[in-house]
Write a protein that holds these residues in place. Structure first.
Motif, PDB file in Angstrom:
ATOM      1  N   MET A   1      24.006  64.284  -5.428  1.00  0.00           N
ATOM      2  CA  MET A   1      22.866  63.723  -4.715  1.00  0.00           C
ATOM      3  C   MET A   1      22.765  64.322  -3.324  1.00  0.00           C
ATOM      4  O   MET A   1      23.760  64.681  -2.725  1.00  0.00           O
TER       5      MET A   1
ATOM      6  N   ARG B   1      25.671  56.068  -4.196  1.00  0.00           N
ATOM      7  CA  ARG B   1      24.912  56.234  -5.440  1.00  0.00           C
ATOM      8  C   ARG B   1      25.443  55.286  -6.510  1.00  0.00           C
ATOM      9  O   ARG B   1      24.670  54.627  -7.219  1.00  0.00           O
TER      10      ARG B   1
ATOM     11  N   HIS C   1      16.551  56.502  -1.281  1.00  0.00           N
ATOM     12  CA  HIS C   1      16.948  56.690  -2.681  1.00  0.00           C
ATOM     13  C   HIS C   1      16.598  55.398  -3.424  1.00  0.00           C
ATOM     14  O   HIS C   1      16.931  54.320  -2.966  1.00  0.00           O
TER      15      HIS C   1
ATOM     16  N   VAL D   1      14.726  60.298  -2.970  1.00  0.00           N
ATOM     17  CA  VAL D   1      15.214  60.535  -4.323  1.00  0.00           C
ATOM     18  C   VAL D   1      14.798  59.369  -5.207  1.00  0.00           C
ATOM     19  O   VAL D   1      15.026  58.205  -4.863  1.00  0.00           O
TER      20      VAL D   1
ATOM     21  N   THR E   1      16.650  62.589 -12.191  1.00  0.00           N
ATOM     22  CA  THR E   1      16.135  62.494 -10.829  1.00  0.00           C
ATOM     23  C   THR E   1      14.809  63.233 -10.728  1.00  0.00           C
ATOM     24  O   THR E   1      14.681  64.351 -11.227  1.00  0.00           O
TER      25      THR E   1
END
Ligand SMILES: [Zn+2]
Length: 133
Positions: free
Chosen positions: A1, A9, A78, A108, A120
């Protein structure tokens, strides 16, 4: 990431799945969870919340965004969206616009299926030619 450490994450993936467990989806049976890492470092989660008057239902992404804003977050670094089946659960059109509202150039968007597989995508891929003022 690119925007968060592996442990963050992992926490996002876990929070999205945990939120999914709390989905209120008696009409569709489609349980979705979402978790957001915001610019302030906080993680906010949300699930879908349906209503007998169907249009009043709220998607997991919308719940998570509302919780992010309530917690003082201003932008999404994210977001993880957890699907209840083997397919990825891409955000609906309305949620793509809601994500775009709080997205930056490096936001993201990560999709998680029930087997733990991820994909992703960028906000640009989800919502090209987005409406902006
Ligand atoms: Zn939606």
């Amino acid at each position: 990431m690119t925007t968060s450490s592996q442990s963050v994450r992992d926490a996002l993936l876990d929070r999205a799945v945990q939120a999914q467990l709390h989905a209120y989806a008696p009409y569709s049976g489609f349980h979705v969870g979402a978790a957001i890492l915001a610019d302030n470092g906080e993680i906010s989660a949300g699930c879908n919340v349906e209503n007998v008057a169907y249009p009043l239902g709220q998607c997991a992404e919308a719940t998570a965004i509302g919780n992010m804003v309530t917690g003082g977050g201003n932008s999404i670094k994210h977001i993880v969206i957890a699907s209840p089946n083997d397919d990825f659960c891409y955000p609906c059109g309305g949620c793509r616009q809601k994500i775009k509202e709080f997205a930056g150039p490096d936001t993201v968007v990560e999709l998680l299926n029930q087997k733990g597989k991820t994909r992703t995508v960028s906000v640009e891929e989800l919502l090209p030619f987005a409406f902006t003022l």
